[in-house]
Design an enzyme around this catalytic site. Structure first.
Site, mmCIF file in Angstrom:
data_model
loop_
_atom_site.group_PDB
_atom_site.id
_atom_site.type_symbol
_atom_site.label_atom_id
_atom_site.label_comp_id
_atom_site.label_asym_id
_atom_site.label_seq_id
_atom_site.Cartn_x
_atom_site.Cartn_y
_atom_site.Cartn_z
ATOM 1 N N VAL A 1 0.780 -1.287 -0.111
ATOM 2 C CA VAL A 1 0.051 0.112 -0.265
ATOM 3 C C VAL A 1 0.633 1.052 -0.144
ATOM 4 O O VAL A 1 2.328 1.582 0.760
ATOM 5 C CB VAL A 1 -0.642 0.034 1.439
ATOM 6 C CG1 VAL A 1 -1.615 1.383 1.227
ATOM 7 C CG2 VAL A 1 -2.212 -1.562 1.348
ATOM 8 N N CYS A 2 0.687 2.091 -0.953
ATOM 9 C CA CYS A 2 1.046 3.272 -0.768
ATOM 10 C C CYS A 2 1.334 3.726 0.895
ATOM 11 O O CYS A 2 0.133 4.503 0.962
ATOM 12 C CB CYS A 2 0.707 4.424 -2.166
ATOM 13 S SG CYS A 2 1.652 6.253 -2.054
ATOM 14 N N VAL A 3 2.502 4.597 1.354
ATOM 15 C CA VAL A 3 2.665 4.824 2.173
ATOM 16 C C VAL A 3 1.643 5.858 2.243
ATOM 17 O O VAL A 3 1.002 6.218 3.619
ATOM 18 C CB VAL A 3 4.269 4.762 3.500
ATOM 19 C CG1 VAL A 3 5.023 5.312 2.608
ATOM 20 C CG2 VAL A 3 4.326 5.175 4.489
ATOM 21 N N ALA B 1 -1.714 6.354 1.961
ATOM 22 C CA ALA B 1 -2.260 5.227 3.512
ATOM 23 C C ALA B 1 -2.276 6.641 4.121
ATOM 24 O O ALA B 1 -3.554 6.941 4.643
ATOM 25 C CB ALA B 1 -1.971 3.918 3.474
#
Length: 122
Positions: free
Chosen positions: A71-73, A76
């Site tokens: 998941v793209c930090v 997110a």
């Protein structure tokens, strides 16, 4: 043929379910598969998503797959989703990243695109 499923659609969209169906099909066929959750699709990784008992839970369905769930930090964190490490770093009171999902940088997306023969965005 290796496939990258680039998820960008919110979990409230029926398109998100089509992406899951493709991932399940590819996995069942034993074909190489990778996934990356970006933009509004990061909401799928929220452990606080709740569904009534008579409806399937998209988060739980993704967790059943035998594939990494990066998941793209930045996306997110921008949408209120964090793991414990980032919660501490950014002085947030708690984490809410669902199990098996992991926060990563966009470099992981670049690597996945480069190593995949096809990219399908949902």
């Amino acid at each position: 043929m290796s496939t990258l499923i680039l998820m960008t659609t919110a979990p409230t969209s029926s398109i998100s379910w089509h992406a899951l169906g493709l991932a399940q099909s590819l996995e069942k066929q034993g074909l190489p598969l990778s996934v990356f959750f970006y933009q509004d699709a990061v909401h799928i990784a929220n452990a606080l998503n709740w569904m009534p008992d008579d409806q399937r839970n998209l988060t739980q369905e993704w967790q059943k797959l035998k594939v990494r769930l990066p998941v793209c930090v930045s996306a997110a964190l921008n949408r209120g989703i964090t793991d414990q490490e980032n919660a501490i770093r950014h002085q947030l009171s708690q984490s809410n990243l669902a199990e098996r999902f992991e926060l990563v940088g966009l470099g992981e997306l670049a690597d996945a695109i480069q190593s995949s023969e096809r990219v399908i965005q949902f």
